[in-house]
Design a protein around this motif. Structure first.
Motif, PDB file in Angstrom:
ATOM      1  N   VAL A   1       0.852  -0.976  -0.036  1.00 19.39           N
ATOM      2  CA  VAL A   1       0.064  -0.040   0.088  1.00 19.39           C
ATOM      3  C   VAL A   1       1.063   1.368   0.007  1.00 19.39           C
ATOM      4  N   HIS A   2       0.731   2.108  -1.110  1.00 19.94           N
ATOM      5  CA  HIS A   2       1.498   3.376  -1.141  1.00 19.94           C
ATOM      6  C   HIS A   2       0.363   4.409  -0.898  1.00 19.94           C
ATOM      7  N   ALA A   3       0.856   5.559  -0.243  1.00 15.66           N
ATOM      8  CA  ALA A   3       0.074   6.783  -0.221  1.00 15.66           C
ATOM      9  C   ALA A   3       0.757   7.703  -1.423  1.00 15.66           C
ATOM     10  N   GLN A   4      -0.328   8.251  -2.012  1.00 20.48           N
ATOM     11  CA  GLN A   4      -0.043   9.301  -2.955  1.00 20.48           C
ATOM     12  C   GLN A   4       0.815  10.320  -2.580  1.00 20.48           C
ATOM     13  N   ASP A   5       1.867  10.964  -3.323  1.00 17.16           N
ATOM     14  CA  ASP A   5       2.831  11.848  -2.804  1.00 17.16           C
ATOM     15  C   ASP A   5       2.171  13.208  -2.443  1.00 17.16           C
ATOM     16  N   ASP A   6       1.007  13.476  -2.885  1.00 21.47           N
ATOM     17  CA  ASP A   6       0.472  14.770  -2.459  1.00 21.47           C
ATOM     18  C   ASP A   6      -0.587  14.741  -1.112  1.00 21.47           C
ATOM     19  N   GLU A   7      -0.740  13.413  -1.037  1.00 19.85           N
ATOM     20  CA  GLU A   7      -1.652  12.706   0.197  1.00 19.85           C
ATOM     21  C   GLU A   7      -1.102  12.784   1.493  1.00 19.85           C
ATOM     22  N   GLU A   8      -1.604  13.425   2.497  1.00 20.88           N
ATOM     23  CA  GLU A   8      -0.992  13.187   3.730  1.00 20.88           C
ATOM     24  C   GLU A   8      -1.763  12.270   4.508  1.00 20.88           C
ATOM     25  N   LEU A   9      -1.087  11.302   5.200  1.00 24.39           N
ATOM     26  CA  LEU A   9      -1.847  10.299   5.947  1.00 24.39           C
ATOM     27  C   LEU A   9      -2.355  10.930   7.184  1.00 24.39           C
ATOM     28  N   VAL A  10      -3.490  10.661   7.608  1.00 25.67           N
ATOM     29  CA  VAL A  10      -3.958  11.246   9.004  1.00 25.67           C
ATOM     30  C   VAL A  10      -4.403  10.225   9.772  1.00 25.67           C
ATOM     31  N   ASP A  11      -3.979  10.001  11.206  1.00 28.68           N
ATOM     32  CA  ASP A  11      -4.293   9.034  11.916  1.00 28.68           C
ATOM     33  C   ASP A  11      -5.646   9.436  12.486  1.00 28.68           C
ATOM     34  N   PRO A  12      -6.884   8.379  12.143  1.00 28.04           N
ATOM     35  CA  PRO A  12      -8.274   8.837  12.629  1.00 28.04           C
ATOM     36  C   PRO A  12      -8.190   8.637  14.135  1.00 28.04           C
ATOM     37  N   GLN A  13      -7.512   7.945  14.776  1.00 32.51           N
ATOM     38  CA  GLN A  13      -7.591   7.648  16.303  1.00 32.51           C
ATOM     39  C   GLN A  13      -6.867   8.923  16.843  1.00 32.51           C
ATOM     40  N   GLN A  14      -5.933   9.489  16.346  1.00 29.56           N
ATOM     41  CA  GLN A  14      -5.585  10.961  16.784  1.00 29.56           C
ATOM     42  C   GLN A  14      -6.447  12.118  16.714  1.00 29.56           C
ATOM     43  N   VAL A  15      -7.281  11.975  15.529  1.00 33.76           N
ATOM     44  CA  VAL A  15      -8.265  12.927  15.369  1.00 33.76           C
ATOM     45  C   VAL A  15      -9.143  12.881  16.272  1.00 33.76           C
ATOM     46  N   LEU A  16      -9.896  11.563  16.579  1.00 30.68           N
ATOM     47  CA  LEU A  16     -10.830  11.449  17.580  1.00 30.68           C
ATOM     48  C   LEU A  16     -10.543  11.663  18.686  1.00 30.68           C
ATOM     49  N   ARG A  17      -9.279  11.325  19.281  1.00 31.17           N
ATOM     50  CA  ARG A  17      -8.655  11.909  20.586  1.00 31.17           C
ATOM     51  C   ARG A  17      -8.721  13.249  20.749  1.00 31.17           C
ATOM     52  N   GLU A  18      -8.451  14.099  19.877  1.00 27.31           N
ATOM     53  CA  GLU A  18      -8.526  15.232  19.938  1.00 27.31           C
ATOM     54  C   GLU A  18      -9.911  16.132  20.175  1.00 27.31           C
ATOM     55  N   LYS A  19     -10.872  15.482  19.330  1.00 27.71           N
ATOM     56  CA  LYS A  19     -12.444  15.743  19.537  1.00 27.71           C
ATOM     57  C   LYS A  19     -12.836  15.292  20.919  1.00 27.71           C
ATOM     58  N   CYS A  20     -12.437  13.836  21.177  1.00 25.58           N
ATOM     59  CA  CYS A  20     -13.058  13.575  22.479  1.00 25.58           C
ATOM     60  C   CYS A  20     -12.640  14.277  23.794  1.00 25.58           C
ATOM     61  N   ALA A  21     -11.296  15.026  23.812  1.00 27.85           N
ATOM     62  CA  ALA A  21     -10.812  15.817  24.700  1.00 27.85           C
ATOM     63  C   ALA A  21     -11.577  17.041  24.993  1.00 27.85           C
ATOM     64  N   LEU A  22     -12.426  17.272  24.029  1.00 28.96           N
ATOM     65  CA  LEU A  22     -13.228  18.373  24.593  1.00 28.96           C
ATOM     66  C   LEU A  22     -14.707  18.164  25.100  1.00 28.96           C
ATOM     67  N   VAL A  23     -14.849  16.882  25.382  1.00 29.50           N
ATOM     68  CA  VAL A  23     -16.000  16.317  25.891  1.00 29.50           C
ATOM     69  C   VAL A  23     -16.019  16.704  27.203  1.00 29.50           C
ATOM     70  N   PRO A  24     -17.019  17.316  27.933  1.00 31.01           N
ATOM     71  CA  PRO A  24     -16.945  17.894  29.429  1.00 31.01           C
ATOM     72  C   PRO A  24     -16.336  16.772  30.348  1.00 31.01           C
ATOM     73  N   LYS A  25     -16.935  15.436  30.466  1.00 30.66           N
ATOM     74  CA  LYS A  25     -16.505  14.509  31.279  1.00 30.66           C
ATOM     75  C   LYS A  25     -15.030  14.316  31.241  1.00 30.66           C
ATOM     76  N   VAL A  26     -14.459  13.946  30.039  1.00 35.58           N
ATOM     77  CA  VAL A  26     -13.067  13.904  29.769  1.00 35.58           C
ATOM     78  C   VAL A  26     -12.307  15.212  30.130  1.00 35.58           C
ATOM     79  N   GLU A  27     -12.784  16.382  30.002  1.00 31.08           N
ATOM     80  CA  GLU A  27     -12.135  17.380  30.341  1.00 31.08           C
ATOM     81  C   GLU A  27     -11.911  17.510  31.928  1.00 31.08           C
ATOM     82  N   SER A  28     -13.095  17.146  32.472  1.00 32.70           N
ATOM     83  CA  SER A  28     -12.873  17.199  34.088  1.00 32.70           C
ATOM     84  C   SER A  28     -11.816  16.110  34.387  1.00 32.70           C
ATOM     85  N   LEU A  29     -11.899  15.090  33.914  1.00 32.00           N
ATOM     86  CA  LEU A  29     -11.053  14.200  34.351  1.00 32.00           C
ATOM     87  C   LEU A  29      -9.420  14.524  34.131  1.00 32.00           C
TER      88      LEU A  29
END
Length: 91
Positions: A18-46
């Motif tokens: 599997v090769h990524a195209q040269d102009d396409e940057e790979l994004v880790d979906p887990q990292q994106v979701l962690r950043e979104k979930c970090a804004l959830v009030p329960k996670v923020e309080s913890l």
């Protein structure tokens, strides 16, 4: 040994490459979701509780306290939030 077997099998084209195209940057979906979930009030309080504990421990010179429980609570809730949507984003 397993690295050798993987390279050996790839040399015979048994495993797809599997090769990524040269102009396409790979994004880790887990990292994106962690950043979104970090804004959830329960996670923020913890995270806030973990930071308070960490500040308290770092302000003392002789203490046996650590923030392991607070860190585990925060990571558990963060991973729980991420797990709801992560597997639908994987191919």
């Amino acid at each position: 040994m397993f690295a050798f077997v993987g390279k050996f099998l790839q040399s015979f084209q048994l495993l797809p490459r599997v090769h990524a195209q040269d102009d396409e940057e790979l994004v880790d979906p887990q990292q994106v979701l962690r950043e979104k979930c970090a804004l959830v009030p329960k996670v923020e309080s913890l995270f806030s509780k973990y930071q308070e504990c960490n500040d308290r421990v770092n302000s003392r010179t002789k203490t046996t306290e650590n923030c392991q429980e607070e860190l585990f609570d925060y990571l558990h809730e963060l991973d729980h939030c991420v797990s709801h949507t992560l597997f639908s984003k994987l191919k």
